[in-house]
Design a protein around this motif. Structure first.
Motif, short mmCIF file in Angstrom:
data_model
loop_
_atom_site.label_atom_id
_atom_site.label_comp_id
_atom_site.label_asym_id
_atom_site.label_seq_id
_atom_site.Cartn_x
_atom_site.Cartn_y
_atom_site.Cartn_z
N ALA A 13 -1.82 95.51 61.13
CA ALA A 13 -0.74 95.79 62.08
C ALA A 13 0.26 94.64 62.14
O ALA A 13 1.47 94.86 62.27
N VAL A 14 -0.24 93.41 62.06
CA VAL A 14 0.66 92.25 62.03
C VAL A 14 1.56 92.33 60.80
O VAL A 14 2.78 92.10 60.88
N ALA A 15 0.97 92.66 59.64
CA ALA A 15 1.75 92.77 58.41
C ALA A 15 2.86 93.80 58.56
O ALA A 15 4.01 93.56 58.14
N ALA A 16 2.55 94.94 59.17
CA ALA A 16 3.56 95.98 59.37
C ALA A 16 4.65 95.52 60.34
O ALA A 16 5.85 95.76 60.12
N SER A 17 4.25 94.82 61.40
CA SER A 17 5.21 94.33 62.38
C SER A 17 6.12 93.27 61.78
O SER A 17 7.35 93.29 62.00
N VAL A 18 5.54 92.34 61.04
CA VAL A 18 6.33 91.29 60.40
C VAL A 18 7.31 91.91 59.40
O VAL A 18 8.46 91.48 59.29
N ASP A 19 6.85 92.93 58.68
CA ASP A 19 7.73 93.59 57.72
C ASP A 19 8.94 94.22 58.43
O ASP A 19 10.08 94.10 57.97
N ARG A 20 8.68 94.85 59.58
CA ARG A 20 9.77 95.46 60.35
C ARG A 20 10.73 94.42 60.91
O ARG A 20 11.94 94.63 60.98
N GLU A 21 10.18 93.28 61.34
CA GLU A 21 10.98 92.29 62.06
C GLU A 21 11.42 91.12 61.18
O GLU A 21 12.00 90.15 61.68
N ALA A 22 11.15 91.19 59.88
CA ALA A 22 11.44 90.05 58.99
C ALA A 22 12.90 89.63 59.03
O ALA A 22 13.21 88.43 59.07
N ASP A 23 13.80 90.60 59.05
CA ASP A 23 15.22 90.25 59.06
C ASP A 23 15.60 89.53 60.35
O ASP A 23 16.40 88.58 60.33
N ASN A 40 9.17 84.60 54.23
CA ASN A 40 7.90 83.93 53.95
C ASN A 40 6.73 84.66 54.60
O ASN A 40 5.69 84.90 53.97
N LEU A 41 6.88 85.01 55.89
CA LEU A 41 5.79 85.68 56.58
C LEU A 41 5.57 87.09 56.06
O LEU A 41 4.43 87.57 56.01
N ARG A 42 6.65 87.77 55.69
CA ARG A 42 6.51 89.11 55.11
C ARG A 42 5.63 89.04 53.86
O ARG A 42 4.71 89.83 53.69
N ARG A 43 5.92 88.10 53.00
CA ARG A 43 5.14 87.95 51.78
C ARG A 43 3.69 87.57 52.09
O ARG A 43 2.75 88.11 51.52
N GLY A 44 3.52 86.65 53.04
CA GLY A 44 2.18 86.18 53.36
C GLY A 44 1.30 87.25 53.98
O GLY A 44 0.15 87.44 53.56
N PHE A 45 1.82 87.97 54.96
CA PHE A 45 0.98 88.97 55.63
C PHE A 45 0.80 90.22 54.77
O PHE A 45 -0.21 90.92 54.91
N ALA A 49 -2.87 91.72 54.04
CA ALA A 49 -3.26 93.13 54.12
C ALA A 49 -3.87 93.60 52.80
O ALA A 49 -4.87 94.34 52.78
N ASP A 50 -3.31 93.13 51.70
CA ASP A 50 -3.80 93.53 50.38
C ASP A 50 -5.20 92.99 50.12
O ASP A 50 -6.09 93.72 49.68
N VAL A 51 -5.43 91.71 50.41
CA VAL A 51 -6.73 91.13 50.12
C VAL A 51 -7.81 91.69 51.04
O VAL A 51 -8.97 91.87 50.64
N LEU A 52 -7.44 92.00 52.28
CA LEU A 52 -8.43 92.58 53.20
C LEU A 52 -8.81 94.00 52.77
O LEU A 52 -9.96 94.42 52.96
N ALA A 53 -7.87 94.73 52.19
CA ALA A 53 -8.17 96.07 51.70
C ALA A 53 -9.08 96.01 50.47
O ALA A 53 -9.94 96.88 50.27
N ARG A 54 -8.91 94.99 49.66
CA ARG A 54 -9.71 94.85 48.44
C ARG A 54 -11.12 94.32 48.73
O ARG A 54 -12.10 94.79 48.15
N GLU A 55 -11.22 93.33 49.59
CA GLU A 55 -12.48 92.60 49.73
C GLU A 55 -13.34 93.05 50.93
O GLU A 55 -14.55 92.87 50.90
N LEU A 190 0.48 88.50 68.67
CA LEU A 190 -0.24 88.88 69.89
C LEU A 190 0.06 90.30 70.31
O LEU A 190 -0.82 91.00 70.83
N ALA A 191 1.29 90.75 70.10
CA ALA A 191 1.62 92.14 70.42
C ALA A 191 0.81 93.10 69.55
O ALA A 191 0.34 94.14 70.02
N ALA A 192 0.63 92.74 68.28
CA ALA A 192 -0.18 93.57 67.38
C ALA A 192 -1.65 93.57 67.82
O ALA A 192 -2.34 94.59 67.72
#
Length: 201
Positions: A13-23, A40-45, A49-55, A190-192
């Motif tokens: 959810a953080v990754a989705a929120s950061v993606d929406r709010e990156a600009d 930077n945060l968009r790329r990082g989160f 999300a990707d590594v958590l889905a894999r591992e 924290l909102a996420a």
């Protein structure tokens, strides 16, 4: 009780929120920083999300530790090490428990925030992410919604502050009147968390 799946959903959810709010984060950073906080945060989160889905780590602590490690390795600038430290230290404090309650998370999160303060050499009032994380850590013992609300207010309260740490501190008085991008992204975190717990801020 909060299990590994809860923490995976939170960080996704953080990754989705950061993606929406990156600009917006980058716009805030363009005024007093390097204009790269959002990207930077968009790329990082996204990597988190990707590594958590894999591992699929099995415990809350393992989820946070893995996420923190991923942020440190993929995010440039100061935000990667700071957010990575926050998550890794929180995860370490949670240990090997398969489930944790909000009280345990609050204590672990407070330790994570303290580690961020130590790493960055910042304190509340310095116009950094700590201005959102500190109040959130204190309020997390009350509820997830209270923590999210405290983080949001903390971010808004950075507007009149003069930056004393980070790139923004080079601007001196010109940093006054701008909301700190790090505190703003911390409020998203924290909102996420509150949203994942089903509590509106």
């Amino acid at each position: 009780m909060l299990d590994a799946d809860f923490f995976r959903r939170w960080l996704t959810a953080v990754a989705a929120s950061v993606d929406r709010e990156a600009d917006r984060l980058t716009e805030l950073d363009s005024a007093i920083g390097d204009a790269d906080h959002g990207s930077n945060l968009r790329r990082g989160f996204a990597a988190v999300a990707d590594v958590l889905a894999r591992e699929e780590p099995a415990t809350p602590g393992a989820v946070l530790t893995l996420a923190g490690r991923e942020l440190i390795s993929t995010v440039g600038g100061a935000s990667g090490p700071l957010y990575g430290t926050l998550l890794r230290r929180t995860g370490k404090e949670l240990g090997e428990a398969a489930e944790v309650d909000r009280t345990a998370l609050a204590a672990a999160f407070a330790a994570g925030v303290a580690a961020v303060a130590q790493l960055g050499g910042a304190a509340p009032g310095d116009k950094t992410m700590l201005d959102a994380l500190g109040p959130a850590a204190e309020a997390l013992g009350e509820s997830f919604a209270a923590a999210a609300g405290a983080a949001g207010r903390g971010a808004a309260d950075t507007v009149p502050l003069r930056a004393r740490k980070g790139r923004a501190s080079y601007l001196g008085e010109r940093s006054v009147g701008h909301q700190d991008p790090g505190a703003t992204s911390a409020a998203l975190l924290l909102a996420a968390l509150a949203g994942t717990a089903g509590e509106a801020a």
